[in-house]
Scaffold this motif. Sequence first.
Motif, PDB file in Angstrom:
ATOM      1  N   GLN A   1      -6.898   2.419  -0.273  1.00  0.00           N
ATOM      2  CA  GLN A   1      -6.703   0.973   0.498  1.00  0.00           C
ATOM      3  C   GLN A   1      -6.903  -0.128  -0.358  1.00  0.00           C
ATOM      4  OE1 GLN A   1      -6.842   0.757   3.919  1.00  0.00           O
ATOM      5  NE2 GLN A   1      -6.443  -1.269   3.586  1.00  0.00           N
TER       6      GLN A   1
ATOM      7  N   PRO B   1      -2.066   1.920   4.849  1.00  0.00           N
ATOM      8  CA  PRO B   1      -3.272   1.198   4.925  1.00  0.00           C
ATOM      9  C   PRO B   1      -3.110   0.405   6.398  1.00  0.00           C
ATOM     10  CG  PRO B   1      -1.970  -0.151   3.273  1.00  0.00           C
ATOM     11  CD  PRO B   1      -1.259   1.303   3.878  1.00  0.00           C
TER      12      PRO B   1
ATOM     13  N   GLY C   1       0.728  -1.404   0.067  1.00  0.00           N
ATOM     14  CA  GLY C   1      -0.151  -0.022   0.086  1.00  0.00           C
ATOM     15  C   GLY C   1       0.785   1.270   0.112  1.00  0.00           C
TER      16      GLY C   1
ATOM     17  N   ILE D   1     -12.679  -1.802   8.270  1.00  0.00           N
ATOM     18  CA  ILE D   1     -11.785  -1.054   7.397  1.00  0.00           C
ATOM     19  C   ILE D   1     -12.412   0.046   6.339  1.00  0.00           C
ATOM     20  CG2 ILE D   1     -10.469  -1.658   5.103  1.00  0.00           C
ATOM     21  CD1 ILE D   1      -9.846  -4.523   6.168  1.00  0.00           C
TER      22      ILE D   1
ATOM     23  N   VAL E   1     -11.294   4.259   6.294  1.00  0.00           N
ATOM     24  CA  VAL E   1     -11.199   4.771   4.990  1.00  0.00           C
ATOM     25  C   VAL E   1     -12.118   6.156   5.080  1.00  0.00           C
ATOM     26  CG1 VAL E   1     -10.973   4.794   2.832  1.00  0.00           C
ATOM     27  CG2 VAL E   1     -10.527   2.968   3.873  1.00  0.00           C
TER      28      VAL E   1
END
Length: 470
Positions: free
Chosen positions: A268, A79, A59, A282, A286
């Motif tokens: 991400q 990330p 990432g 997750i 973000v």
Amino acid sequence: MAETVDDKVSYFQAVTGISDTDLCTEILAAHNWDLQLAVSSITANPSSPSASASTSSRGDAAPSAPLAANAEFVAPPPPMPLPPQQQQQPGIAWRLVTLPFYVVSGGVGLVAGTLRLGAWVAGGVLSRSLSLLGLAGQAGSGDRLLELPPSAAEAADFVAEFEREFGAGRGPRFVAQGFADALQLSQREFKLLFVYLHSPDHPDTPAFCGGSLCAEPVAAFIDENFVAWGGSIRRTEGFKMSNSLNASRFPFCAVVMASTNQRIMLLQQVEGSKSPEEMITILQRVVEECATSLVAARIEAEERLNNQRLREEQDAAYGAALEADQARERERIEELERREREAAEAERKRKEEEEALARAAQEAAEKEAALARRRQEKAMALGAEPEKGPGVTRVLIRFPTGERKERRFHSSSTVTSLYDYVDSLDCLKAEKYSLVSNFPRVTYGPEKHSLTLEEAGLHPQASLFIEIEQ
């Protein structure tokens, strides 16, 4: 040959990210040095050797391959780190053990691709045949009025296949648009773009899609906060995106957003199967990280729109004072431009019609020339007509038009010579037909072409008619 092998190994390393040259050589050799088949087998497996970096390590750098609409990646924010067990990669022993599976999987993909190509070619031939017969308008009356762009057609096919496999109304509302259009849509709606790359052959795909991606909380969260786009890695754009995003493990999801100068920011990557709770965690993180920038972009756009409206109002007020004096000149210029456009359009249509007529005439001439050459070749293959005699067979052939043709053949000639004789005449336009006798009714099809006239029971004389095959 050595240079070709080295080129294939280098290209395979560049696409898959595998640094082990010996392993790349073994995989390519197992797939008979078929680059496309070898790459497909790697991208469709979770234990692919290309998964040399975890989500957290990958990432930090932007993918180097170009995206749709000349988009590039910029470095994303760091990330979420993955658990240690997800960062471990299979060793060389597991790679060698699973190598036959890659070969079988790649073979199945090759067969499926061949069938799809055959269906596409057959459809093109049928469409061309209908257009030559003047039936294209009738046959295509139920089709779309406008053809979709390839990327949009692939996206629509993916949405239909996803709903068919996991149920209509389940999962995120994937847009039936190409990636570039979906990215623009997310920018207009001030949302992030959720990307899902579908690997149909991956064993974790059904469980992830059915249990996580189609879970109501996950789907509702994605629909509310993202524009969702999905693509299959079996199709062109999905495969390109998997390379551009360096997808090494499946199931694979990513969150991206449009940046400045047609650049794209990768926010991400989510690789491997995740539970609904993990997905929401997750994605929530973000959204929270990007909320400030999205709100700022929305406010900026609203301010820009308000300023634009204010300027338009001021310009309209100023222009009203000048409109009376400029109206006549403007109308004259517009009329002149309209006439020029009409003349240019008429000239363009005239040229297109002339070119179409010329192409049609050329195609007809080429087809007629090909038929003439075929008749000439058949006539030359027959040779001279033999004189009457005990070893000579007299054959009468009746055509569908009622016309009759008679010729003598050696009794040792094959049934194929009768077909060559019919093909050498300019009496029959059909290409598929059979020679048939009445009493008794016998069809002299391909299985009897190698028989002599005497063996076929046509000696010393026979009367046949032509039966057109539908």
